[in-house]
Design a protein around this motif. Sequence first.
Motif, PDB file in Angstrom:
ATOM      1  N   LYS A 186       4.367  -3.043  -7.503  1.00  0.00           N
ATOM      2  CA  LYS A 186       4.514  -1.620  -7.200  1.00  0.00           C
ATOM      3  C   LYS A 186       4.400  -1.382  -5.703  1.00  0.00           C
ATOM      4  O   LYS A 186       3.409  -1.761  -5.082  1.00  0.00           O
ATOM      5  CB  LYS A 186       3.447  -0.790  -7.925  1.00  0.00           C
ATOM      6  CG  LYS A 186       3.692   0.710  -7.815  1.00  0.00           C
ATOM      7  CD  LYS A 186       2.447   1.514  -8.089  1.00  0.00           C
ATOM      8  CE  LYS A 186       1.463   1.477  -6.938  1.00  0.00           C
ATOM      9  NZ  LYS A 186       1.941   2.208  -5.732  1.00  0.00           N
TER      10      LYS A 186
ATOM     11  N   PRO B 187      -4.491   4.545 -12.994  1.00  0.00           N
ATOM     12  CA  PRO B 187      -3.889   3.218 -13.153  1.00  0.00           C
ATOM     13  C   PRO B 187      -4.956   2.131 -13.051  1.00  0.00           C
ATOM     14  O   PRO B 187      -5.781   2.139 -12.135  1.00  0.00           O
ATOM     15  CB  PRO B 187      -2.904   3.139 -11.985  1.00  0.00           C
ATOM     16  CG  PRO B 187      -2.577   4.560 -11.665  1.00  0.00           C
ATOM     17  CD  PRO B 187      -3.833   5.326 -11.924  1.00  0.00           C
TER      18      PRO B 187
ATOM     19  N   ALA C 213      -8.121   6.750  -7.293  1.00  0.00           N
ATOM     20  CA  ALA C 213      -6.677   6.644  -7.513  1.00  0.00           C
ATOM     21  C   ALA C 213      -6.285   5.334  -8.163  1.00  0.00           C
ATOM     22  O   ALA C 213      -5.125   5.143  -8.513  1.00  0.00           O
ATOM     23  CB  ALA C 213      -5.937   6.789  -6.183  1.00  0.00           C
TER      24      ALA C 213
ATOM     25  N   TRP D 243      -0.058  -5.482  -6.063  1.00  0.00           N
ATOM     26  CA  TRP D 243       0.044  -4.028  -6.207  1.00  0.00           C
ATOM     27  C   TRP D 243      -0.155  -3.436  -4.815  1.00  0.00           C
ATOM     28  O   TRP D 243      -1.134  -3.758  -4.143  1.00  0.00           O
ATOM     29  CB  TRP D 243      -1.031  -3.547  -7.175  1.00  0.00           C
ATOM     30  CG  TRP D 243      -1.123  -2.083  -7.423  1.00  0.00           C
ATOM     31  CD1 TRP D 243      -1.689  -1.131  -6.618  1.00  0.00           C
ATOM     32  CD2 TRP D 243      -0.684  -1.380  -8.602  1.00  0.00           C
ATOM     33  NE1 TRP D 243      -1.633   0.101  -7.207  1.00  0.00           N
ATOM     34  CE2 TRP D 243      -1.003  -0.019  -8.425  1.00  0.00           C
ATOM     35  CE3 TRP D 243      -0.046  -1.774  -9.767  1.00  0.00           C
ATOM     36  CZ2 TRP D 243      -0.720   0.949  -9.383  1.00  0.00           C
ATOM     37  CZ3 TRP D 243       0.232  -0.810 -10.726  1.00  0.00           C
ATOM     38  CH2 TRP D 243      -0.094   0.529 -10.532  1.00  0.00           C
TER      39      TRP D 243
ATOM     40  N   PRO E 103      -0.388   1.172 -16.637  1.00  0.00           N
ATOM     41  CA  PRO E 103       0.897   1.347 -15.953  1.00  0.00           C
ATOM     42  C   PRO E 103       1.945   0.395 -16.514  1.00  0.00           C
ATOM     43  O   PRO E 103       1.654  -0.777 -16.790  1.00  0.00           O
ATOM     44  CB  PRO E 103       0.563   1.035 -14.484  1.00  0.00           C
ATOM     45  CG  PRO E 103      -0.716   0.267 -14.516  1.00  0.00           C
ATOM     46  CD  PRO E 103      -1.463   0.733 -15.717  1.00  0.00           C
TER      47      PRO E 103
ATOM     48  N   TYR F 189       4.779   5.098  -4.528  1.00  0.00           N
ATOM     49  CA  TYR F 189       5.372   5.290  -5.849  1.00  0.00           C
ATOM     50  C   TYR F 189       4.302   5.182  -6.928  1.00  0.00           C
ATOM     51  O   TYR F 189       3.269   4.514  -6.749  1.00  0.00           O
ATOM     52  CB  TYR F 189       6.450   4.245  -6.128  1.00  0.00           C
ATOM     53  CG  TYR F 189       7.732   4.444  -5.353  1.00  0.00           C
ATOM     54  CD1 TYR F 189       8.747   5.242  -5.850  1.00  0.00           C
ATOM     55  CD2 TYR F 189       7.920   3.806  -4.121  1.00  0.00           C
ATOM     56  CE1 TYR F 189       9.935   5.411  -5.142  1.00  0.00           C
ATOM     57  CE2 TYR F 189       9.100   3.969  -3.407  1.00  0.00           C
ATOM     58  CZ  TYR F 189      10.100   4.771  -3.922  1.00  0.00           C
ATOM     59  OH  TYR F 189      11.271   4.940  -3.229  1.00  0.00           O
ATOM     60  N   ASP F 190       4.571   5.799  -8.062  1.00  0.00           N
ATOM     61  CA  ASP F 190       3.770   5.643  -9.266  1.00  0.00           C
ATOM     62  C   ASP F 190       4.635   5.037 -10.354  1.00  0.00           C
ATOM     63  O   ASP F 190       5.871   5.141 -10.317  1.00  0.00           O
ATOM     64  CB  ASP F 190       3.235   6.994  -9.758  1.00  0.00           C
ATOM     65  CG  ASP F 190       2.121   7.527  -8.879  1.00  0.00           C
ATOM     66  OD1 ASP F 190       1.318   6.716  -8.390  1.00  0.00           O
ATOM     67  OD2 ASP F 190       2.060   8.758  -8.685  1.00  0.00           O
TER      68      ASP F 190
ATOM     69  N   GLU G 166      -0.479  -0.185  -2.093  1.00  0.00           N
ATOM     70  CA  GLU G 166      -0.759   1.215  -1.790  1.00  0.00           C
ATOM     71  C   GLU G 166      -0.604   1.423  -0.290  1.00  0.00           C
ATOM     72  O   GLU G 166      -0.503   0.461   0.477  1.00  0.00           O
ATOM     73  CB  GLU G 166      -2.174   1.606  -2.243  1.00  0.00           C
ATOM     74  CG  GLU G 166      -2.409   1.507  -3.736  1.00  0.00           C
ATOM     75  CD  GLU G 166      -1.696   2.592  -4.532  1.00  0.00           C
ATOM     76  OE1 GLU G 166      -1.145   3.528  -3.899  1.00  0.00           O
ATOM     77  OE2 GLU G 166      -1.668   2.505  -5.772  1.00  0.00           O
TER      78      GLU G 166
ATOM     79  N   ARG H  30       5.869   9.448  -4.918  1.00  0.00           N
ATOM     80  CA  ARG H  30       4.597  10.150  -4.871  1.00  0.00           C
ATOM     81  C   ARG H  30       4.392  10.738  -3.481  1.00  0.00           C
ATOM     82  O   ARG H  30       4.724  10.107  -2.476  1.00  0.00           O
ATOM     83  CB  ARG H  30       3.456   9.185  -5.197  1.00  0.00           C
ATOM     84  CG  ARG H  30       2.074   9.815  -5.216  1.00  0.00           C
ATOM     85  CD  ARG H  30       1.032   8.783  -5.582  1.00  0.00           C
ATOM     86  NE  ARG H  30       0.956   7.709  -4.587  1.00  0.00           N
ATOM     87  CZ  ARG H  30       0.473   6.497  -4.826  1.00  0.00           C
ATOM     88  NH1 ARG H  30       0.081   6.162  -6.035  1.00  0.00           N
ATOM     89  NH2 ARG H  30       0.416   5.599  -3.863  1.00  0.00           N
TER      90      ARG H  30
END
Length: 526
Positions: free
Chosen positions: A80, A199, A170, A234, A94, A84-85, A236, A128
């Motif tokens: 990811k 998530p 988050a 992942w 997720p 974005y989500d 962020e 997002r």
Amino acid sequence: MRASLIVLVLALLTVPAHALPPPCSWGQVYEDRNGNGTREAGEPGLPGIKVSNGIQIAVTDARGEYSLDYIDGRTLFIIKPAGYDLAARPDGLPARWRNLQYHAGPALKYGGIPERQPDCTHFGLRPRAAVKDGALDVLLFADSQTSSVTDVDYYWRDIVQPLVGRHGAALGLTLGDVTNDDLSLYPQILRTTMSLQVPWLFIPGNHDLDFDAAGDEDSLRTFRHHLGPDTFAWEEEAATFIGLDDVIYQPGGTPAYFGGLREDQFAFLQAYLPTVRKDRLLVIGVHIPFYEPGARGFRPQDRERLFAMLEDFPHVLLLSGHTHTQRHWYHDASTGWHGMRPLHEYNVGAACGAYWSGIKDAEGIPDTTMADGTPNGYARLRVDAGGAYALSWHPARDADGSGIGLHAPRVLRKGAYPAWGVFANVYMGDAETRVEYRIDDGEWKPMKRVEQPDPRLLVENMRDDMAEVLRGYDRSPEAEASQHLWRGALPTDLAEGEHAVEVRAFDRWQGERSARTSYRLQVAEP
């Protein structure tokens, strides 16, 4: 024509399974504008998104399409990207992975990965809005380690329920031993955890294995079916997370497992790390600590190989579980780290504490203090832009919030030799933490760090020893030397009566923390 069609169908039915057309080895990543997890008209493909089978990494083209070698029994997952989500699966996790199981896998007690004809795997990403100041708050759990539905209820009431609707995080991460060998509890653990509505990423531990698997390569099939890939990434805005299964299973061997990494994981890291941004924090999560010694500890050559791959990253944090204690470790050349400054590993305390042991409180929940005197609970990680981070430990249902556990004698003889002291267990402390105390608002004095068992837990051990009947289902763990314990001698030359004791610790992330207790001086004659 109908007869010809029937002949064709009958012919296909007689073709052996190995001769059937191969499963789909490509897919698409698209902009899931309505967040329903299904691609609809007007939702374009997204270029430049990474997808992996745990070994190789493919990047989507201008149409959002990717292609990877099909490997039966592996897990396909999207990395990811920041901003974005992902849509949520029916279980709340997720929608980031798909297990590829075309031919029947090994028969396992807890089911493994069900056989099915996989379709082409598509992933939807929903844009997002940018997070204000770019900060990220993460819940960190380790070792929920449930052995029964009763333990799952403890986990719910002690850890999860107090956080529901008020945690503000988050992202969530569990650092292994989700359950305690009974993998049938995964759906209940998952349902409980996902009530936090954030998530969640799971890393496997040594109690998450299919112990009836013939080898390490099949030992996490049930875990992967329920909880996702055993190796993943992942991203962020503030941090990149890499989760690694570091439990090497040796069926019938001695020991039955040890800490280390597989060749396919190194292949994944070799492909992925060059793409990771260096201006934000890189978090590596595992179960068995990198510093863990002994036959079941982390294989030194694997640690050195991994550390060499991380040396060029200026902001790295290691997270681990497994020990059911809590400590900070700073890697240097002695453990194979040759970066410009020590590499920080935070070994997170257990959600289950000491395996849900000890006497029960008024709510019917065991005390379950860990062997180093740390109360069970969870941690939080806050990451700021530029790689800075802060950590904190939160004891379960804690009304105090001081982060310090105190022990002092209740009464001492006035004028006695001052051989007795107050002990402060500073749960997030390390060798550099400054801890001070004072009596009756007097002068602050330094406390001395000591590596010995926490007296509060020694008292419980003695009570368990002296009891004629069991005080709980399992007794408290045998106290072991704590890495975050301080002592200060209590004066006996003060006035007869009650005296206040105040302790303060200077936490590098939370600032000054304080706790209070008292003791009484009594006049006595020989």
